[in-house]
Scaffold this motif. Structure first.
Motif, PDB file in Angstrom:
ATOM      1  N   ILE A   8     105.234 -19.094  -8.152  1.00  0.00           N
ATOM      2  CA  ILE A   8     105.917 -19.600  -6.968  1.00  0.00           C
ATOM      3  C   ILE A   8     105.247 -19.146  -5.678  1.00  0.00           C
ATOM      4  CG2 ILE A   8     108.114 -19.544  -5.701  1.00  0.00           C
ATOM      5  CD1 ILE A   8     109.513 -19.421  -8.425  1.00  0.00           C
ATOM      6  N   ARG A   9     104.637 -17.972  -5.699  1.00  0.00           N
ATOM      7  CA  ARG A   9     103.949 -17.473  -4.495  1.00  0.00           C
ATOM      8  C   ARG A   9     102.554 -17.019  -4.871  1.00  0.00           C
ATOM      9  NH1 ARG A   9     107.278 -18.035   0.296  1.00  0.00           N
ATOM     10  NH2 ARG A   9     105.635 -17.935   1.854  1.00  0.00           N
ATOM     11  N   GLY A  10     101.541 -17.526  -4.191  1.00  0.00           N
ATOM     12  CA  GLY A  10     100.163 -17.204  -4.525  1.00  0.00           C
ATOM     13  C   GLY A  10      99.489 -16.334  -3.489  1.00  0.00           C
ATOM     14  N   VAL A  11      98.674 -15.377  -3.962  1.00  0.00           N
ATOM     15  CA  VAL A  11      97.847 -14.545  -3.088  1.00  0.00           C
ATOM     16  C   VAL A  11      96.417 -14.559  -3.628  1.00  0.00           C
ATOM     17  CG1 VAL A  11      99.747 -13.095  -2.287  1.00  0.00           C
ATOM     18  CG2 VAL A  11      98.490 -12.442  -4.348  1.00  0.00           C
ATOM     19  N   ALA A  12      95.494 -13.979  -2.864  1.00  0.00           N
ATOM     20  CA  ALA A  12      94.074 -14.204  -3.114  1.00  0.00           C
ATOM     21  C   ALA A  12      93.496 -13.460  -4.310  1.00  0.00           C
ATOM     22  CB  ALA A  12      93.271 -13.851  -1.855  1.00  0.00           C
ATOM     23  N   SER A  13      94.069 -12.319  -4.680  1.00  0.00           N
ATOM     24  CA  SER A  13      93.453 -11.493  -5.735  1.00  0.00           C
ATOM     25  C   SER A  13      94.467 -10.495  -6.267  1.00  0.00           C
ATOM     26  CB  SER A  13      92.248 -10.739  -5.157  1.00  0.00           C
ATOM     27  OG  SER A  13      92.681  -9.784  -4.185  1.00  0.00           O
ATOM     28  N   GLN A  14      94.067  -9.763  -7.298  1.00  0.00           N
ATOM     29  CA  GLN A  14      94.934  -8.720  -7.835  1.00  0.00           C
ATOM     30  C   GLN A  14      95.169  -7.616  -6.803  1.00  0.00           C
ATOM     31  OE1 GLN A  14      96.479  -9.245 -10.742  1.00  0.00           O
ATOM     32  NE2 GLN A  14      95.344 -11.184 -10.727  1.00  0.00           N
ATOM     33  N   GLN A  15      94.159  -7.321  -6.026  1.00  0.00           N
ATOM     34  CA  GLN A  15      94.334  -6.328  -4.959  1.00  0.00           C
ATOM     35  C   GLN A  15      95.369  -6.826  -3.944  1.00  0.00           C
ATOM     36  OE1 GLN A  15      90.768  -5.280  -2.853  1.00  0.00           O
ATOM     37  NE2 GLN A  15      91.711  -3.484  -1.907  1.00  0.00           N
ATOM     38  N   GLU A  16      95.312  -8.131  -3.622  1.00  0.00           N
ATOM     39  CA  GLU A  16      96.290  -8.685  -2.705  1.00  0.00           C
ATOM     40  C   GLU A  16      97.688  -8.713  -3.327  1.00  0.00           C
ATOM     41  OE1 GLU A  16      95.873  -9.653   0.601  1.00  0.00           O
ATOM     42  OE2 GLU A  16      93.976  -8.588   0.266  1.00  0.00           O
ATOM     43  N   ARG A  17      97.752  -8.822  -4.626  1.00  0.00           N
ATOM     44  CA  ARG A  17      99.056  -8.718  -5.297  1.00  0.00           C
ATOM     45  C   ARG A  17      99.657  -7.332  -5.079  1.00  0.00           C
ATOM     46  NH1 ARG A  17      99.339  -9.574 -11.215  1.00  0.00           N
ATOM     47  NH2 ARG A  17     101.553  -9.952 -10.805  1.00  0.00           N
ATOM     48  N   GLY A  18      98.803  -6.320  -5.153  1.00  0.00           N
ATOM     49  CA  GLY A  18      99.284  -4.969  -4.874  1.00  0.00           C
ATOM     50  C   GLY A  18      99.805  -4.837  -3.455  1.00  0.00           C
ATOM     51  N   LYS A  19      99.085  -5.429  -2.511  1.00  0.00           N
ATOM     52  CA  LYS A  19      99.526  -5.419  -1.117  1.00  0.00           C
ATOM     53  C   LYS A  19     100.833  -6.199  -0.964  1.00  0.00           C
ATOM     54  CE  LYS A  19      94.890  -5.104   0.960  1.00  0.00           C
ATOM     55  NZ  LYS A  19      93.906  -5.807   1.830  1.00  0.00           N
ATOM     56  N   ALA A  20     100.907  -7.330  -1.670  1.00  0.00           N
ATOM     57  CA  ALA A  20     102.112  -8.159  -1.579  1.00  0.00           C
ATOM     58  C   ALA A  20     103.334  -7.398  -2.063  1.00  0.00           C
ATOM     59  CB  ALA A  20     101.934  -9.438  -2.393  1.00  0.00           C
ATOM     60  N   TYR A  21     103.160  -6.662  -3.156  1.00  0.00           N
ATOM     61  CA  TYR A  21     104.278  -5.859  -3.680  1.00  0.00           C
ATOM     62  C   TYR A  21     104.687  -4.815  -2.658  1.00  0.00           C
ATOM     63  CZ  TYR A  21     107.081  -2.976  -6.807  1.00  0.00           C
ATOM     64  OH  TYR A  21     108.122  -2.268  -7.381  1.00  0.00           O
ATOM     65  N   ARG A  22     103.722  -4.128  -2.099  1.00  0.00           N
ATOM     66  CA  ARG A  22     104.028  -3.089  -1.128  1.00  0.00           C
ATOM     67  C   ARG A  22     104.753  -3.656   0.080  1.00  0.00           C
ATOM     68  NH1 ARG A  22      99.681   1.167   0.527  1.00  0.00           N
ATOM     69  NH2 ARG A  22     101.657   2.107   1.159  1.00  0.00           N
ATOM     70  N   TYR A  23     104.218  -4.738   0.615  1.00  0.00           N
ATOM     71  CA  TYR A  23     104.807  -5.336   1.814  1.00  0.00           C
ATOM     72  C   TYR A  23     106.224  -5.825   1.521  1.00  0.00           C
ATOM     73  CZ  TYR A  23     105.122  -8.157   6.067  1.00  0.00           C
ATOM     74  OH  TYR A  23     105.514  -8.680   7.272  1.00  0.00           O
ATOM     75  N   TYR A  24     106.409  -6.453   0.382  1.00  0.00           N
ATOM     76  CA  TYR A  24     107.718  -6.985   0.007  1.00  0.00           C
ATOM     77  C   TYR A  24     108.749  -5.869  -0.101  1.00  0.00           C
ATOM     78  CZ  TYR A  24     111.024 -10.017  -2.543  1.00  0.00           C
ATOM     79  OH  TYR A  24     112.111 -10.749  -2.925  1.00  0.00           O
ATOM     80  N   MET A  25     108.429  -4.861  -0.894  1.00  0.00           N
ATOM     81  CA  MET A  25     109.395  -3.807  -1.174  1.00  0.00           C
ATOM     82  C   MET A  25     109.644  -2.900   0.033  1.00  0.00           C
ATOM     83  SD  MET A  25     110.637  -4.137  -4.231  1.00  0.00           S
ATOM     84  CE  MET A  25     111.304  -2.506  -4.575  1.00  0.00           C
ATOM     85  N   GLU A  26     108.580  -2.584   0.749  1.00  0.00           N
ATOM     86  CA  GLU A  26     108.742  -1.626   1.839  1.00  0.00           C
ATOM     87  C   GLU A  26     109.359  -2.248   3.085  1.00  0.00           C
ATOM     88  OE1 GLU A  26     105.501   1.178   2.401  1.00  0.00           O
ATOM     89  OE2 GLU A  26     104.812   0.786   0.346  1.00  0.00           O
ATOM     90  N   THR A  27     109.159  -3.551   3.301  1.00  0.00           N
ATOM     91  CA  THR A  27     109.886  -4.197   4.397  1.00  0.00           C
ATOM     92  C   THR A  27     111.348  -4.420   4.011  1.00  0.00           C
ATOM     93  OG1 THR A  27     109.159  -6.400   3.646  1.00  0.00           O
ATOM     94  CG2 THR A  27     107.886  -5.347   5.420  1.00  0.00           C
ATOM     95  N   ALA A  28     111.610  -4.690   2.731  1.00  0.00           N
ATOM     96  CA  ALA A  28     112.994  -4.810   2.267  1.00  0.00           C
ATOM     97  C   ALA A  28     113.746  -3.503   2.475  1.00  0.00           C
ATOM     98  CB  ALA A  28     113.030  -5.198   0.791  1.00  0.00           C
ATOM     99  N   ALA A  29     113.063  -2.391   2.241  1.00  0.00           N
ATOM    100  CA  ALA A  29     113.708  -1.083   2.309  1.00  0.00           C
ATOM    101  C   ALA A  29     114.195  -0.735   3.710  1.00  0.00           C
ATOM    102  CB  ALA A  29     112.744  -0.003   1.807  1.00  0.00           C
ATOM    103  N   ILE A  30     113.665  -1.408   4.710  1.00  0.00           N
ATOM    104  CA  ILE A  30     114.113  -1.148   6.083  1.00  0.00           C
ATOM    105  C   ILE A  30     115.570  -1.540   6.263  1.00  0.00           C
ATOM    106  CG2 ILE A  30     113.738  -1.745   8.510  1.00  0.00           C
ATOM    107  CD1 ILE A  30     110.833  -2.333   7.817  1.00  0.00           C
ATOM    108  N   SER A  31     116.010  -2.552   5.526  1.00  0.00           N
ATOM    109  CA  SER A  31     117.389  -3.028   5.653  1.00  0.00           C
ATOM    110  C   SER A  31     118.359  -2.037   5.022  1.00  0.00           C
ATOM    111  CB  SER A  31     117.559  -4.389   4.978  1.00  0.00           C
ATOM    112  OG  SER A  31     118.923  -4.775   4.979  1.00  0.00           O
ATOM    113  N   LYS A  32     119.400  -1.728   5.731  1.00  0.00           N
ATOM    114  CA  LYS A  32     120.410  -0.794   5.204  1.00  0.00           C
ATOM    115  C   LYS A  32     121.197  -1.399   4.039  1.00  0.00           C
ATOM    116  CE  LYS A  32     124.118  -2.106   8.436  1.00  0.00           C
ATOM    117  NZ  LYS A  32     125.031  -1.618   9.493  1.00  0.00           N
ATOM    118  N   TYR A  33     121.102  -2.721   3.874  1.00  0.00           N
ATOM    119  CA  TYR A  33     121.845  -3.390   2.803  1.00  0.00           C
ATOM    120  C   TYR A  33     121.075  -3.412   1.482  1.00  0.00           C
ATOM    121  CZ  TYR A  33     124.462  -5.144   6.820  1.00  0.00           C
ATOM    122  OH  TYR A  33     125.199  -5.245   7.982  1.00  0.00           O
ATOM    123  N   PHE A  34     119.796  -3.148   1.514  1.00  0.00           N
ATOM    124  CA  PHE A  34     118.935  -3.300   0.337  1.00  0.00           C
ATOM    125  C   PHE A  34     119.140  -2.151  -0.644  1.00  0.00           C
ATOM    126  CE2 PHE A  34     114.608  -2.600  -1.585  1.00  0.00           C
ATOM    127  CZ  PHE A  34     114.599  -3.727  -2.373  1.00  0.00           C
TER     128      PHE A  34
END
Length: 258
Positions: free
Chosen positions: A161-187
């Motif tokens: 459903i969501r594409g990124v450029a490489s396996q390294q970018e997948r690692g970045k995508a995971y980090r960005y997804y989870m760590e920006t989610a963590a900013i929310s007090k509801y998460f």
């Protein structure tokens, strides 16, 4: 989607449609002429609604409002009936909700008060806005039921459903997804979909996405896993504000898949 409109289109004898007809009759004081004027129809009785009405929400503003309200009632009943039954026999476990694919409109939140946690899937680069929106409306903790990012540099030929450029970018995508989610007090957490890549010839519906932590031969995608490990080491600190979250979005590519 207006599910009450779809219910009214159905020409079969349905218990839910009988309740809808009773709802409309009560709302218009049993006066079919009053109903006809509001809906731009020419029926002789409310019973004629059993024959079915096509695209009823388009008949008038009042018809749309009535069907929208009944849709909300149906959704609430769909949520409330099993939730109350489960709580009655198992009062000491949390109800994590229904893992909605997405919230198309606020009617889908009907009955949320029966949950302890509101769960949604969110296939975006960051789920922060979705979490905040639902959290502010419900006042509840929010959990992500599914997310993934796939790449084409090795493994299967579909990103999902969501594409990124490489396996390294997948690692970045995971980090960005989870760590920006963590900013929310509801998460309160997220479930990555999934551990393994899907079958090369596709699962029951044809999905053959490169979205796992390991490939179909059980070989790990080390760059992706490293991103997961980096996030999991510091996620609670990011959530508490003791550490800055990862703020570099991944390089996206067009999705490949059905």
């Amino acid at each position: 989607m207006n599910i009450a409109e779809e219910l009214l289109e159905n020409e079969q004898d349905l218990a839910s449609k009988e309740v809808l007809i009773k709802f409309l009759s009560t709302r218009y004081d049993g006066d079919i002429e009053k109903f006809n004027r509001a809906w731009n129809l020419a029926l002789h009785s409310f019973g004629e609604l059993r024959k079915g009405v096509k695209r009823a929400s388009k008949l008038s503003k009042k018809a749309s409002e009535d069907l929208n309200e009944f849709s909300k009632m149906m959704i609430k009943a769909y949520v409330e009936i099993p939730s109350v039954a489960c709580k009655r026999v198992d009062p000491h476990h949390m109800n994590l909700g229904m893992r909605y694919a997405y919230i198309a409109n606020e009617n889908l939140l009907a009955g949320y008060e029966n949950f302890d946690v509101f769960s949604i899937n969110c296939y975006k680069i960051t789920p922060y806005e979705d979490i905040e929106q639902i959290g502010k409306i419900t006042g509840m903790p929010v959990m992500i039921g599914e997310f993934h990012h796939g790449a084409l540099d090795r493994g299967l030929p579909a990103t999902g459903i969501r594409g990124v450029a490489s396996q390294q970018e997948r690692g970045k995508a995971y980090r960005y997804y989870m760590e920006t989610a963590a900013i929310s007090k509801y998460f309160v957490g997220a479930h990555h979909f999934t551990l393994n890549d899907q079958a090369a010839l596709g699962r029951f519906d044809g999905e053959n996405f490169q979205i796992g932590c390991v490939d179909i031969c059980q070989r790990p995608y080390h760059e992706f896993i490293e991103g997961i490990m980096q996030t999991n080491r510091i996620l609670y600190e990011a959530a508490d504000g003791r550490r800055a979250n990862y703020d570099q979005p991944p390089k996206e590519i067009p999705r490949v898949g059905f």
